[in-house]
Design a protein around this motif. Structure first.
Motif, PDB file in Angstrom:
ATOM      1  N   THR A   4       9.531  17.623  12.289  1.00 45.94           N
ATOM      2  CA  THR A   4      10.195  17.862  10.368  1.00 45.94           C
ATOM      3  C   THR A   4      10.128  18.978  10.252  1.00 45.94           C
ATOM      4  OG1 THR A   4       7.615  17.098  10.175  1.00 45.94           O
ATOM      5  CG2 THR A   4       8.431  15.036  10.644  1.00 45.94           C
ATOM      6  N   GLY A   5      10.565  18.775   9.108  1.00 48.83           N
ATOM      7  CA  GLY A   5      10.564  20.243   8.365  1.00 48.83           C
ATOM      8  C   GLY A   5       9.130  21.562   8.665  1.00 48.83           C
ATOM      9  N   ASP A   6       7.899  20.158   8.646  1.00 48.53           N
ATOM     10  CA  ASP A   6       6.933  20.880   9.017  1.00 48.53           C
ATOM     11  C   ASP A   6       5.916  21.387   9.972  1.00 48.53           C
ATOM     12  OD1 ASP A   6       5.799  18.891   9.620  1.00 48.53           O
ATOM     13  OD2 ASP A   6       4.430  18.616   7.717  1.00 48.53           O
ATOM     14  N   ASP A   7       6.784  21.170  10.842  1.00 46.16           N
ATOM     15  CA  ASP A   7       6.399  20.968  12.414  1.00 46.16           C
ATOM     16  C   ASP A   7       5.300  19.859  12.322  1.00 46.16           C
ATOM     17  OD1 ASP A   7       8.623  23.372  12.349  1.00 46.16           O
ATOM     18  OD2 ASP A   7       6.218  24.787  12.435  1.00 46.16           O
ATOM     19  N   ARG A  62       1.362  14.972  15.894  1.00 46.53           N
ATOM     20  CA  ARG A  62       0.762  16.222  15.938  1.00 46.53           C
ATOM     21  C   ARG A  62       1.420  17.339  15.176  1.00 46.53           C
ATOM     22  NH1 ARG A  62      -1.950  16.547  21.667  1.00 46.53           N
ATOM     23  NH2 ARG A  62      -2.227  17.618  21.347  1.00 46.53           N
ATOM     24  N   LEU A  63       0.819  18.245  15.172  1.00 48.08           N
ATOM     25  CA  LEU A  63       1.678  19.606  14.700  1.00 48.08           C
ATOM     26  C   LEU A  63       2.141  19.738  16.651  1.00 48.08           C
ATOM     27  CD1 LEU A  63       0.024  21.524  12.226  1.00 48.08           C
ATOM     28  CD2 LEU A  63       1.927  20.107  12.115  1.00 48.08           C
ATOM     29  N   LEU A  64       3.657  20.768  16.512  1.00 42.72           N
ATOM     30  CA  LEU A  64       4.230  21.120  17.432  1.00 42.72           C
ATOM     31  C   LEU A  64       3.441  22.340  18.241  1.00 42.72           C
ATOM     32  CD1 LEU A  64       6.868  21.175  19.551  1.00 42.72           C
ATOM     33  CD2 LEU A  64       7.113  22.340  18.223  1.00 42.72           C
ATOM     34  N   ARG A  65       2.522  23.184  17.623  1.00 47.57           N
ATOM     35  CA  ARG A  65       2.011  24.452  17.853  1.00 47.57           C
ATOM     36  C   ARG A  65       0.836  24.265  18.698  1.00 47.57           C
ATOM     37  NH1 ARG A  65       1.213  25.065  12.493  1.00 47.57           N
ATOM     38  NH2 ARG A  65      -1.335  24.184  11.332  1.00 47.57           N
ATOM     39  N   HIS A  69      17.790  23.931  23.681  1.00 43.89           N
ATOM     40  CA  HIS A  69      19.328  24.314  22.187  1.00 43.89           C
ATOM     41  C   HIS A  69      18.519  23.351  21.474  1.00 43.89           C
ATOM     42  CE1 HIS A  69      23.476  23.575  23.714  1.00 43.89           C
ATOM     43  NE2 HIS A  69      22.810  24.435  25.119  1.00 43.89           N
ATOM     44  N   VAL A  70      18.516  24.086  19.856  1.00 46.20           N
ATOM     45  CA  VAL A  70      17.430  24.102  19.211  1.00 46.20           C
ATOM     46  C   VAL A  70      18.619  23.907  17.876  1.00 46.20           C
ATOM     47  CG1 VAL A  70      16.077  24.745  17.451  1.00 46.20           C
ATOM     48  CG2 VAL A  70      15.524  25.061  20.005  1.00 46.20           C
ATOM     49  N   ASN A  71      18.432  22.715  17.552  1.00 43.60           N
ATOM     50  CA  ASN A  71      19.959  22.229  15.893  1.00 43.60           C
ATOM     51  C   ASN A  71      18.620  21.953  15.197  1.00 43.60           C
ATOM     52  OD1 ASN A  71      21.735  22.712  18.309  1.00 43.60           O
ATOM     53  ND2 ASN A  71      20.887  20.618  19.620  1.00 43.60           N
ATOM     54  N   PRO A  72      18.868  22.724  13.929  1.00 44.54           N
ATOM     55  CA  PRO A  72      18.833  22.012  12.878  1.00 44.54           C
ATOM     56  C   PRO A  72      19.169  20.302  12.400  1.00 44.54           C
ATOM     57  CG  PRO A  72      19.840  23.953  12.315  1.00 44.54           C
ATOM     58  CD  PRO A  72      19.651  23.568  13.503  1.00 44.54           C
ATOM     59  N   LEU A  73      18.342  19.644  11.951  1.00 44.81           N
ATOM     60  CA  LEU A  73      19.120  18.603  11.226  1.00 44.81           C
ATOM     61  C   LEU A  73      19.260  18.494   9.867  1.00 44.81           C
ATOM     62  CD1 LEU A  73      16.773  16.146  13.940  1.00 44.81           C
ATOM     63  CD2 LEU A  73      19.028  17.457  14.097  1.00 44.81           C
ATOM     64  N   VAL A  74      20.565  18.866   9.752  1.00 41.31           N
ATOM     65  CA  VAL A  74      19.967  18.544   8.289  1.00 41.31           C
ATOM     66  C   VAL A  74      21.589  17.290   7.480  1.00 41.31           C
ATOM     67  CG1 VAL A  74      20.525  21.071   7.907  1.00 41.31           C
ATOM     68  CG2 VAL A  74      22.602  20.350   8.737  1.00 41.31           C
ATOM     69  N   ASP A  75      21.194  17.459   6.663  1.00 43.54           N
ATOM     70  CA  ASP A  75      21.826  15.804   5.265  1.00 43.54           C
ATOM     71  C   ASP A  75      23.184  17.327   5.370  1.00 43.54           C
ATOM     72  OD1 ASP A  75      21.303  17.868   3.195  1.00 43.54           O
ATOM     73  OD2 ASP A  75      20.038  16.034   2.182  1.00 43.54           O
ATOM     74  N   SER A  76      23.664  15.800   4.550  1.00 40.70           N
ATOM     75  CA  SER A  76      25.038  16.278   4.052  1.00 40.70           C
ATOM     76  C   SER A  76      25.724  17.631   2.983  1.00 40.70           C
ATOM     77  CB  SER A  76      26.103  14.859   3.402  1.00 40.70           C
ATOM     78  OG  SER A  76      24.561  14.385   2.317  1.00 40.70           O
ATOM     79  N   ASP A  77      23.977  17.705   2.294  1.00 40.29           N
ATOM     80  CA  ASP A  77      23.671  18.678   1.514  1.00 40.29           C
ATOM     81  C   ASP A  77      23.557  19.763   1.889  1.00 40.29           C
ATOM     82  OD1 ASP A  77      24.810  17.164  -0.723  1.00 40.29           O
ATOM     83  OD2 ASP A  77      23.357  15.960  -1.161  1.00 40.29           O
ATOM     84  N   ASN A  78      23.250  19.519   3.250  1.00 36.60           N
ATOM     85  CA  ASN A  78      22.331  20.484   4.037  1.00 36.60           C
ATOM     86  C   ASN A  78      20.888  21.553   3.746  1.00 36.60           C
ATOM     87  OD1 ASN A  78      23.306  23.236   5.882  1.00 36.60           O
ATOM     88  ND2 ASN A  78      22.997  24.958   4.083  1.00 36.60           N
ATOM     89  N   GLY A  79      20.208  19.771   3.334  1.00 32.74           N
ATOM     90  CA  GLY A  79      18.826  19.960   2.869  1.00 32.74           C
ATOM     91  C   GLY A  79      18.637  19.924   4.388  1.00 32.74           C
ATOM     92  N   LEU A  80      17.148  20.234   4.839  1.00 28.28           N
ATOM     93  CA  LEU A  80      16.676  20.527   5.759  1.00 28.28           C
ATOM     94  C   LEU A  80      15.677  19.223   6.179  1.00 28.28           C
ATOM     95  CD1 LEU A  80      15.789  22.162   9.029  1.00 28.28           C
ATOM     96  CD2 LEU A  80      14.168  22.790   7.725  1.00 28.28           C
ATOM     97  N   LEU A  81      16.237  18.295   6.993  1.00 24.64           N
ATOM     98  CA  LEU A  81      15.457  17.143   7.442  1.00 24.64           C
ATOM     99  C   LEU A  81      14.394  17.124   8.750  1.00 24.64           C
ATOM    100  CD1 LEU A  81      18.008  14.459   7.200  1.00 24.64           C
ATOM    101  CD2 LEU A  81      16.540  15.166   5.141  1.00 24.64           C
TER     102      LEU A  81
END
Length: 642
Positions: free
Chosen positions: A321-324, A346-349, A394-406
């Motif tokens: 998610t956006g908070d890792d 869990r947190l990815l880190r 590949h690290v890909n940002p998941l964004v919505d139609s309004d470029n909001g980060l999901l």
């Protein structure tokens, strides 16, 4: 431009110009206040020489360079270190200590500097946090996200290099600690610079940075109209963590948003996210009447299908998610990296896969800030009990139609087989290149050997020519030596004749000197005996070889030289005067006799002056019983070069 034109309301041509900039370059200024926006656009139009919006729009369509000049005019990047120093003092004394007190000793601190321009506010925040936490804790815990829509300003900010005039507002004690002077510029410390991440972000339409403890957005809202301000403030509210702090510009207020922000220090425009405003799922207005959490086009019953399709995917994939926080892990990722469903949430880190086989956290932050995919090639993964595997990640940002980060998707493509084939091809290619290089090297060696042989032949020919020339020179020298030998024989014969002549002359002179009946002595200026004739030998009994070279005064001959020396000196002083005296002396037989000494000077053939003395001849003295009646006369000549 006249005053009437400056004050008129924006017309359709101006709106067309704004829409063209939004559609062609992605810069949406339709939310800016029209009065200040028109003033800046007209200022640029006047400078470019255009009277109407239509003419200027045609110019923009034909000249891409004009966009940069227009954007720089609209986006006034006026910023400085510690701008409004009292406000920054409040941040240092109240806000930073509160943030640190509310967080655990190892919790991360996130700051978002929105509209950062050339980076001074971001680096100011970094200095305050580093002073409060210490450099080590700062490097481990702090991330400062600095965003702007001006790429030129971001490029300048990334260099972290400023002129001396730009750092005048930095306190001297902080300047010496956090900046290094390189030539005539000041560069921010590299070890702390890594905590500041710059990226492009449009506050009006791009998704905000999330979970920020401190959001700095100074002197940006004042250029926006009321509707756009509400949209941007919604995004800033979404970006703040619970009890997060918002730092605005001196001329900006939040009079209509008291339900979202509570004033912390109203004088310095410092606000805190209102308690309870973050409860539930946070939403922010994306500018078209919908929220970032709303979804469109969903069909009922698709979620299980999506889940199964993701789980069965042949490529290892992890979604955070956006908070890792880890949201999804497919079966291939579980088997490859030893993960399980218990790791979801869990947190990815906290997972090994975040830093092995490669450090992923920096790429995730880049993808979230810049909204761009990142590709990490040639990553080696050494699995226990098996051969090494190679991945392309590949690290890909998941964004919505309004470029909001999901969230962010991390995909691991197994390229081991391709890598092995590529290695084999590379190895074969390397072998062919090595063989080709060896063949080329052999060819070059043959060419070099041929050139060396050719050079050796030329050197031998040159040496032969030199030997022939040397032989000719030796023959010439032999002839010259023969000629010189003949000349030497001739000179030798002449010298022999001259020697005979000199011998004869010497014998004649010796006979002449010795035939004088007087005793004659020649002395130089130092009174050394130069000549001693036979008369002196008979008179004093001292041979010539004993007397010549000795001082006259040192000879024990019975002559009172102290009485003679004045006469010799007078002969050197005035050669033309003859002086004489009579002295009593003792001859070689020990008898006392009276001697008459005469001294005179004369000129030599070389032109120098010498002295001449005639001395002592025995002569009868009736009053002296020891003197013979026979008169004996001898002379003494003394001469020396001047």
């Amino acid at each position: 431009m006249n005053g009437q034109q400056l004050n008129e309301q924006p017309d359709e041509a101006f709106e067309t110009l704004l829409n063209f900039m939004r559609d062609s370059r992605g810069f949406d200024f339709t939310g800016y206040k029209r009065t200040s926006l028109m003033r800046r656009v007209r200022h640029r139009m006047t400078h470019a020489g255009f009277e109407s919006y239509e003419e200027y729009l045609d110019h923009l369509q034909a000249s891409a360079d004009e966009f940069n000049a227009l954007f720089n005019t609209i986006l006034i990047n006026v910023t400085s270190f510690f701008r409004d120093a009292p406000a920054w003092d409040c941040i240092r004394d109240e806000v930073v200590p509160a943030i640190l007190a509310e967080r655990g000793p190892n919790d991360p601190i996130r700051v978002w500097s929105a509209g950062c321009a050339s980076g001074q506010e971001a680096y100011t925040t970094a200095m305050l946090l580093a002073e409060a936490m210490g450099p080590d804790a700062f490097r481990q815990r702090v991330k400062i996200y600095a965003t702007d829509i001006d790429e030129d300003a971001l490029a300048e900010a990334r260099t972290a290099s400023y002129e001396e005039r730009a750092v005048e507002s930095v306190p001297p004690e902080l300047l010496s600690i956090y900046f290094e002077k390189v030539n005539s510029r000041y560069v921010f410390r590299k070890d702390l610079r890594r905590a500041v991440i710059f990226g492009r972000n449009d506050l009006v339409k791009d998704a905000p940075i999330s979970r920020a403890d401190l959001v700095i957005c100074r002197n940006t809202l004042m250029y926006l109209n009321a509707e756009t301000q509400r949209n941007v403030l919604s995004r800033l509210h979404f970006a703040l963590a619970p009890q997060g702090t918002l730092f605005l510009g001196h001329a900006e207020m939040l009079l209509s948003h008291s339900d979202r922000f509570a004033p912390l220090n109203l004088k310095h425009r410092i606000f805190r996210k209102a308690a309870g405003s973050h409860a539930g799922v946070q939403r922010y207005d994306n500018g078209n009447g919908t929220t970032a959490s709303e979804r469109h086009g969903d069909l009922p019953g698709l979620d299980p299908i999506r889940e199964l399709a993701f789980r069965a995917g042949p490529v290892a994939q992890i979604v955070v998610t956006g908070d890792d926080t880890v949201a999804m892990i497919n079966q291939q990722a579980e088997s490859t990296f030893g993960l399980s469903a218990r790791d979801i949430g869990r947190l990815l880190r906290d997972l090994e896969v975040s830093y092995r086989p490669v450090e992923l956290r920096a790429y995730l932050e880049q993808a979230k800030v810049e909204r761009r995919s990142a590709r990490i090639p040639d990553v080696q993964w050494q699995r226990q009990g098996s051969d090494s595997a190679w991945f392309e990640i590949h690290v890909n940002p998941l964004v919505d139609s309004d470029n909001g980060l999901l969230g962010v998707s991390i995909v691991f493509f197994d390229v081991t087989a391709t890598r092995a084939l590529l290695d084999k091809v590379v190895q074969t290619n390397s072998q062919l290149e090595a063989a080709y290089e060896e063949l080329q090297s052999t060819n070059e060696e043959l060419e070099t050997t041929n050139e060396e042989l050719q050079s050796t032949v030329e050197e031998l020919e040159t040496t032969n020519e030199e030997l022939q020339s040397t032989n000719e020179e030796l023959e010439t020298m032999n002839e010259e030596l023969q000629s010189t030998n003949d000349e030497l024989h001739t000179i030798n014969d002449a010298l022999r004749e001259r020697s005979v002549e000199l011998g004869e002359t010497r014998m004649f002179l010796d006979s002449l000197v010795n035939s004088i009946q007087y005793g004659m002595v020649v002395v130089d200026r130092e009174m050394r005996v130069v000549l001693w004739n036979r008369g002196c030998v008979e008179l004093w009994g001292l041979r010539s070889d004993e007397a010549v070279g000795s001082p006259l005064t040192a000879l024990d001959i019975g002559l009172p030289t102290e009485q003679v020396k004045p006469l010799i000196g007078q002969a050197f002083v005035d050669p033309d005067i003859t002086t004489e005296t009579t002295v009593e002396a003792v001859n070689r037989r020990g008898k006392t006799t009276r001697i008459r000494v005469t001294c005179t000077g004369f000129h030599t053939s070389e032109g120098s002056v010498t002295a001449r003395c005639y001395c002592w001849r025995r002569w009868p003295d009736p009053g002296h019983p020891s003197v013979s009646s026979q008169r004996a006369a001898h002379s003494w000549r003394s001469a020396a070069s001047r």
